[in-house]
Design an enzyme around this catalytic site. Structure first.
Site, PDB file in Angstrom:
ATOM      1  N   HIS A 224       7.537  -2.137   2.127  1.00 56.48           N
ATOM      2  CA  HIS A 224       7.551  -0.455   2.207  1.00 56.48           C
ATOM      3  C   HIS A 224       8.786   0.057   1.967  1.00 56.48           C
ATOM      4  O   HIS A 224       8.939   0.992   1.198  1.00 56.48           O
ATOM      5  CB  HIS A 224       6.678   0.048   3.280  1.00 56.48           C
TER       6      HIS A 224
ATOM      7  N   ASP B  96       7.710  -7.215   8.106  1.00 49.57           N
ATOM      8  CA  ASP B  96       6.322  -6.582   8.227  1.00 49.57           C
ATOM      9  C   ASP B  96       6.643  -5.306   7.113  1.00 49.57           C
ATOM     10  O   ASP B  96       5.465  -4.811   6.496  1.00 49.57           O
ATOM     11  CB  ASP B  96       5.992  -6.027   9.541  1.00 49.57           C
TER      12      ASP B  96
ATOM     13  N   HIS C  14       0.870  -1.186  -0.048  1.00 55.78           N
ATOM     14  CA  HIS C  14       0.004   0.092   0.122  1.00 55.78           C
ATOM     15  C   HIS C  14       0.873   1.293  -0.032  1.00 55.78           C
ATOM     16  O   HIS C  14       0.390   2.499  -0.409  1.00 55.78           O
ATOM     17  CB  HIS C  14      -1.032  -0.159   1.081  1.00 55.78           C
TER      18      HIS C  14
ATOM     19  N   LYS D  57       0.399   5.147  -2.156  1.00 58.51           N
ATOM     20  CA  LYS D  57       0.342   6.375  -1.392  1.00 58.51           C
ATOM     21  C   LYS D  57       0.821   7.782  -2.339  1.00 58.51           C
ATOM     22  O   LYS D  57       1.805   7.487  -3.186  1.00 58.51           O
ATOM     23  CB  LYS D  57       1.310   6.532  -0.351  1.00 58.51           C
TER      24      LYS D  57
END
Ligand code: BG6
Length: 470
Positions: free
Chosen positions: A250, A245, A188, A192
């Site tokens: 990311h 994670d 995700h 952004k």
């Protein structure tokens, strides 16, 4: 007129959310789908079918959705939206559950009088992925009901696998059921607005790109700091840790956008290829290098969180000094850092430029450098630090800043990352989704670090840390 008509995607679509009773649907998916609905961006005929183990029925799922939309103003729209929700109770590995799900999808299609598009959204813990993929295959739900028109797509949340081996196996299973153009692997962060801006900012201004290399850049810092702890995700986090994670995905994706070559066009193929090639050029950090290149920490009290084992060695903080093996970036350290329970919540990228060789500044002072900060969140924007003459009778310098902030104005449309994820999947645009090459190359870099974590001391840090432990 429907805006999606322009994109030719106003075709009836059912979004099937597997694991709909979880946190993700409540926090992100229902609000995002609802916002797309109120912006008139979804097809005229659309439905959301929730699938999960709990026996809550249609009224139960509508209640969950309603509570997740409680802060939204337009109550009439909420009522209409809730009518588009359906529910199927089922187990992720049970053939009969998928049979029943298939029947419900068929009923909706019959109501609409056609074979609609199907978007399967895996919002479950990753340990269910394998069972879900296999069950979709066995039930035939991965095949579209009409060979001529429409589509079936699958949206998969990260983390995709636990290491290079499991990610490759998962990819193999998925690849047997779907073609690559049907698979949308979510990160995700890529969706952004401010992360997408990295690419546009770099390649649309002539004043930065010529300096964007090891001749002028001294180091790059990429960080995601959060003030929250693991909240209700203790068990997931104990198994996963910060590096899997947010590091494997990311943080590395932000690195890719900072370091990649110009894709020359915004074609998904070019952008994904160039992102992957950044990961492929990361210098591996081997066992011997771990102590020097990696810092890991755990916040005090983590082992008392519900779902976390009392002797857990899982990291809630990491900092990695990484290098790229190519002529453009040779010798430039990239500091990749993330932590929970830090002193402030911020995601930012700092590009530190080298001091000018023949600077008119005091020679002994090291800090006369330019720093470009890309603030991903909060206070989204860009700041450049530079030096000017201090007014007066000397040639002293003073530090100044040029800042751009995204307007905090409701008329400026900055879509939420999950809105972008869902709409791009419906459009079939894979630019902001990770390719199989990216996932594999990212794991190639991360796996040896995870395998040798124990070579780096685990610092226990207090809430509100600034990442300086020793
Ligand atoms: C998720 C992680 O992918 O990203 C979470 O699982 C983390 O642990 C979150 O908190 C951060 O995302 P954002 O959008 O809140 O910065």
């Amino acid at each position: 007129m429907k805006k999606l008509n322009e994109l030719n995607t106003n075709t009836p679509t059912i979004i099937i959310i597997l694991g709909v009773t979880g946190d993700l649907s409540h926090r992100k998916l229902f609000p995002a789908i609802f916002d797309l609905y109120t912006k008139d961006l979804l097809p005229d005929d659309f439905a959301v079918v929730g699938f999960a183990r709990r026996d809550i029925g249609e009224s139960g799922i509508r209640k969950i959705a309603e509570s997740s939309l409680s802060g939204k103003p337009n109550k009439k729209n909420i009522k209409e939206f809730l009518e588009k929700l359906y529910y199927q109770k089922g187990f992720f590995d049970e053939a009969n559950s998928y049979k029943e799900l298939g029947e419900l999808l068929k009923q909706i299609d019959e109501k609409w009088g056609l074979c609609s598009n199907k978007l399967f959204y895996l919002a479950t813990p990753p340990n269910f992925y394998e069972a879900i993929f296999k069950s979709l295959d066995a039930s035939g739900l991965n095949l579209h009901c009409n060979k001529e028109t429409g589509w079936t797509r699958v949206l998969v949340e990260k983390p995709f696998g636990k290491d290079i081996k499991t990610a490759t196996e998962l990819d193999r299973t998925l690849g047997k059921l779907f073609n690559e153009n049907q698979i949308f692997r979510i990160d995700h962060y890529l969706a952004k607005e401010t992360v997408q801006n990295i690419l546009m900012f770099r390649f649309s201004n002539s004043i930065f790109e010529p300096l964007w290399n090891n001749q002028y850049i001294e180091k790059v810092e990429i960080k995601i700091w959060e003030t929250l702890g693991v909240e209700k995700r203790g068990s997931f986090y104990h198994d996963t840790g910060a590096l899997r994670d947010v590091g494997q995905n990311h943080i590395l994706q932000m690195l890719a956008l900072v370091a990649m070559d110009n894709p020359k066009s915004i074609e998904p193929k070019n952008i994904r290829r160039n992102r992957a090639s950044v990961f492929q050029s990361l210098f591996p950090i081997k066992k011997e290098g771990i102590e020097k290149s990696v810092v890991r920490g755990q916040y005090e009290g983590f082992t008392q969180e519900s779902g976390v084992e009392h002797n857990s060695q899982t990291e809630t903080y990491f900092k990695i000094q990484a290098y790229l093996n190519n002529s453009k970036w040779d010798g430039v350290p990239f500091y990749l850092e993330s932590g929970k329970k830090m002193k402030e919540a911020k995601t930012e990228i700092k590009i530190h430029f080298k001091k000018v060789a023949d600077c008119l500044c005091p020679k002994e002072e090291e800090n006369h450098k330019n720093i470009l900060t890309l603030r991903i969140q909060p206070n989204e924007g860009i700041t450049i630090k530079f030096w000017v003459k201090k007014p007066g009778f000397s040639f002293d310098l003073s530090e100044q800043k040029l800042t751009f902030m995204y307007p905090k104005d409701n008329n400026v449309l900055v879509p939420d990352a999950y809105e972008r994820v869902i709409i791009d999947c419906i459009k079939g645009d894979q630019t902001l989704f990770t390719s199989t090459e990216e996932v594999k190359a990212a794991w190639e870099f991360i796996t040896p670090i995870i395998e040798n974590w124990n070579k780096a001391k685990l610092y226990i840090y207090k809430t509100g840390s600034d990442g300086r432990f020793s």
